[in-house]
Design a protein around this motif. Structure first.
Motif, mmCIF file in Angstrom:
data_model
loop_
_atom_site.group_PDB
_atom_site.id
_atom_site.type_symbol
_atom_site.label_atom_id
_atom_site.label_comp_id
_atom_site.label_asym_id
_atom_site.label_seq_id
_atom_site.Cartn_x
_atom_site.Cartn_y
_atom_site.Cartn_z
ATOM 1 N N SER A 294 38.384 90.522 81.839
ATOM 2 C CA SER A 294 37.361 89.682 81.213
ATOM 3 C C SER A 294 35.996 90.362 81.212
ATOM 4 O O SER A 294 35.201 90.187 80.285
ATOM 5 C CB SER A 294 37.285 88.317 81.910
ATOM 6 O OG SER A 294 36.797 88.442 83.239
ATOM 7 N N PHE A 295 35.718 91.171 82.222
ATOM 8 C CA PHE A 295 34.485 91.957 82.219
ATOM 9 C C PHE A 295 34.552 93.041 81.151
ATOM 10 O O PHE A 295 33.580 93.265 80.414
ATOM 11 C CB PHE A 295 34.249 92.587 83.596
ATOM 12 C CG PHE A 295 33.434 91.738 84.533
ATOM 13 C CD1 PHE A 295 32.065 91.913 84.628
ATOM 14 C CD2 PHE A 295 34.026 90.766 85.314
ATOM 15 C CE1 PHE A 295 31.295 91.138 85.495
ATOM 16 C CE2 PHE A 295 33.273 89.983 86.176
ATOM 17 C CZ PHE A 295 31.901 90.165 86.262
ATOM 18 N N TYR A 296 35.682 93.718 81.085
ATOM 19 C CA TYR A 296 35.821 94.810 80.126
ATOM 20 C C TYR A 296 35.708 94.296 78.690
ATOM 21 O O TYR A 296 35.082 94.929 77.833
ATOM 22 C CB TYR A 296 37.161 95.512 80.328
ATOM 23 C CG TYR A 296 37.311 96.760 79.490
ATOM 24 C CD1 TYR A 296 36.784 97.979 79.909
ATOM 25 C CD2 TYR A 296 37.974 96.715 78.265
ATOM 26 C CE1 TYR A 296 36.901 99.120 79.134
ATOM 27 C CE2 TYR A 296 38.100 97.847 77.477
ATOM 28 C CZ TYR A 296 37.564 99.059 77.916
ATOM 29 O OH TYR A 296 37.686 100.179 77.137
ATOM 30 N N GLU A 297 36.302 93.133 78.436
ATOM 31 C CA GLU A 297 36.292 92.561 77.085
ATOM 32 C C GLU A 297 35.002 91.822 76.766
ATOM 33 O O GLU A 297 34.767 91.448 75.614
ATOM 34 C CB GLU A 297 37.486 91.619 76.933
ATOM 35 C CG GLU A 297 38.835 92.332 77.020
ATOM 36 C CD GLU A 297 39.981 91.386 77.344
ATOM 37 O OE1 GLU A 297 39.720 90.154 77.461
ATOM 38 O OE2 GLU A 297 41.117 91.865 77.509
ATOM 39 N N GLY A 298 34.176 91.590 77.786
ATOM 40 C CA GLY A 298 32.909 90.912 77.565
ATOM 41 C C GLY A 298 32.995 89.405 77.492
ATOM 42 O O GLY A 298 32.058 88.751 77.031
ATOM 43 N N THR A 299 34.091 88.835 77.967
ATOM 44 C CA THR A 299 34.254 87.378 77.914
ATOM 45 C C THR A 299 33.838 86.690 79.213
ATOM 46 O O THR A 299 33.700 85.471 79.234
ATOM 47 C CB THR A 299 35.719 87.018 77.610
ATOM 48 O OG1 THR A 299 36.575 87.588 78.625
ATOM 49 C CG2 THR A 299 36.135 87.560 76.251
#
Length: 483
Positions: free
Chosen positions: A383-388
């Protein structure tokens, strides 16, 4: 002095007896003078002593901290009048000179200095901005332990931190919270206010008797005298000044011990009594969980302060008793308690390595969630990597191990990308080696300062792997890595 004629071997001296006596007396006088100079000055010789530096070469905070000495202990005696926000203090600083000192400086903002002495002898003092310079009557020799006493008073102030937040001496609706990250401690006591110089503390605070005064460590004594009460706190383990704290106000206090006998002290503002968790019950649970992953709890007491200061908008890992500006949730308690290992016991040598604090405390949240039926650490990473994730904004702005300015030292890359680095490390070296690294880190550097290079070296030693590509990609590169 007369010139003595040279004498060939076997030749009798032709020097007049009076001349010989004068020469002998003069030689004795010079010898005595030299001996006297040697014994009284030695390493304290004025010609060899110099001023301690007014900084410690921290490129993010070049004016913070001081050189020429190492503090071992602070004994602070404080008297606070909340109605007038008036503070009277005496600081006795025990330190060891690391050079021959002709004078040295302390960090102190605004307060009025009334008197200073060193080892009981009056010392000259001067002020320039946030530096208080003390000049002893005689230089202090390298290696010597000395005691500097500063008496001061005034109205401490809240200051605006480099990131725009509030720190320092912050008035609340019924008292005050003294919070020091990164520079706020200088608003209430003189000291060497850089994390590289840790020390033990005794902090005595006198307040009106309907108030409670909380500080770091264990409460040694609570003594009432008339309408005022003195709370005497001792923190016997080394502490960086930015996590030293004093909080006064009206609190409901709970005390007890963990199953292992660790003393607990929790102070909760009545306005925050109905929070999402019972902090006093949760803290020992988190300690027990963390010890299984990070190693033994590093201090001789624990607890929390839950204040009512919602506009502050941050909590702080003040040593042994994290400060919460309002009732915290479970995740925040885990984060601030993890700091007792990462940041408070093992402290960065320079502010550039702040990710060693915040990345580790953030990853502790991920681990807690994973082991308590919430999202896995991998899901949080994704979720951090995807920006969510709600905290993932701007995490690619700069490398977590290289904040570009002091104002960015607590920005999201330091937290989120710091935690992501640890997750990638865990995947690269495996569970067993990863947790062995965490336990070795907190054990080998317990109550010390350490830096990123030392952490990388430890990871490679424990895993027997070359991890340079991993750390270059996740810790030192500004670009978003390809997975």
């Amino acid at each position: 002095m007369p010139v003595l004629p040279r004498r060939r071997p076997g030749q009798e001296s032709a020097i007049h007896p009076r001349t010989r006596r004068c020469a002998l007396l003069l030689a004795l006088l010079l010898t005595a003078t030299a001996a006297c100079t040697s014994s009284s000055s030695g390493p304290e010789d004025h010609d060899r002593a110099s001023a301690g530096a007014t900084g410690v070469d921290d490129h993010l905070f070049p004016a913070l901290g001081n050189g020429g000495y190492d503090v071992a202990h602070y004994a602070l005696t404080l008297d606070y009048v909340p109605d007038d926000n008036d503070l009277t203090g005496t600081a006795v600083i025990t330190a060891r000179a690391t050079q021959n000192l002709s004078r040295f400086s302390l960090d102190l903002a605004d307060l009025h200095v009334r008197h200073a002495d060193i080892d009981g002898s009056g010392a000259r003092f001067s002020r320039k901005k946030n530096k208080l310079t003390l000049t002893p009557a005689r230089p202090i020799g390298k290696g010597k332990t000395f005691h500097a006493t500063v008496r001061y008073d005034g109205t401490p102030r809240m200051i605006t931190a480099v990131d725009g937040g509030n720190e320092g001496w912050i008035e609340t609706d019924d008292g005050v919270a003294a919070l020091g990250e990164p520079t706020g401690s200088m608003t209430w006591f003189p000291g060497n206010h850089h994390p590289s110089d840790k020390a033990t503390y005794d902090i005595d605070i006198t307040v009106p008797s309907d108030y409670t005064a909380v500080s770091n460590g264990k409460l040694r004594e609570k003594r009432q005298h008339g309408k005022r009460t003195t709370f005497r706190w001792r923190n016997p383990e080394p502490m960086a000044s930015y996590v030293a704290s004093v909080v006064t106000g009206v609190f409901d206090v709970s005390t007890g011990t963990t199953d292992d006998g660790l003393p607990l002290y929790t102070a909760v503002d009545p306005d925050e009594a109905d929070g999402p968790v019972d902090v006093h019950e949760l803290v020992p649970e988190v300690i027990d969980w963390a010890e299984g992953r990070f190693g033994p709890y590093p201090f001789s007491s624990a607890g929390s302060v839950v204040d009512h200061l919602p506009d502050l908008d941050y909590a702080l890992e003040t040593q042994t008793k994290p400060y919460y500006e309002k009732a915290p949730d479970e995740s925040l308690v885990v984060h601030e308690m993890a700091h007792q290992w990462f940041g408070n016991s093992v402290t960065p040598r320079a502010w550039q390595d702040m990710w060693l604090n915040e990345g580790f405390a953030t990853y502790a949240e991920w681990l807690w969630d994973e082991e308590h039926g919430h999202r896995s650490a991998q899901q949080t990473f994704d979720s951090f990597y995807e920006g969510t994730h709600k905290e993932s904004e701007d995490i690619w702005d700069f490398p977590p191990a290289d904040p570009p300015a002091a104002a960015r030292v607590s920005d999201s890359p330091v937290y989120g990308r710091g935690a992501m680095t640890l997750h990638m490390l865990r995947k690269a070296i495996g569970e067993r080696a990863f947790f062995a690294v965490l336990r070795a880190w907190t054990s080998e550097h317990r109550h010390e300062n350490a830096d990123t290079e030392q952490f990388i070296a430890l990871c490679e030693k424990k895993s027997s792997k070359d991890l340079s590509d991993l750390f270059d990609t996740w810790l030192f590169s500004a670009e978003k890595p390809e997975l």
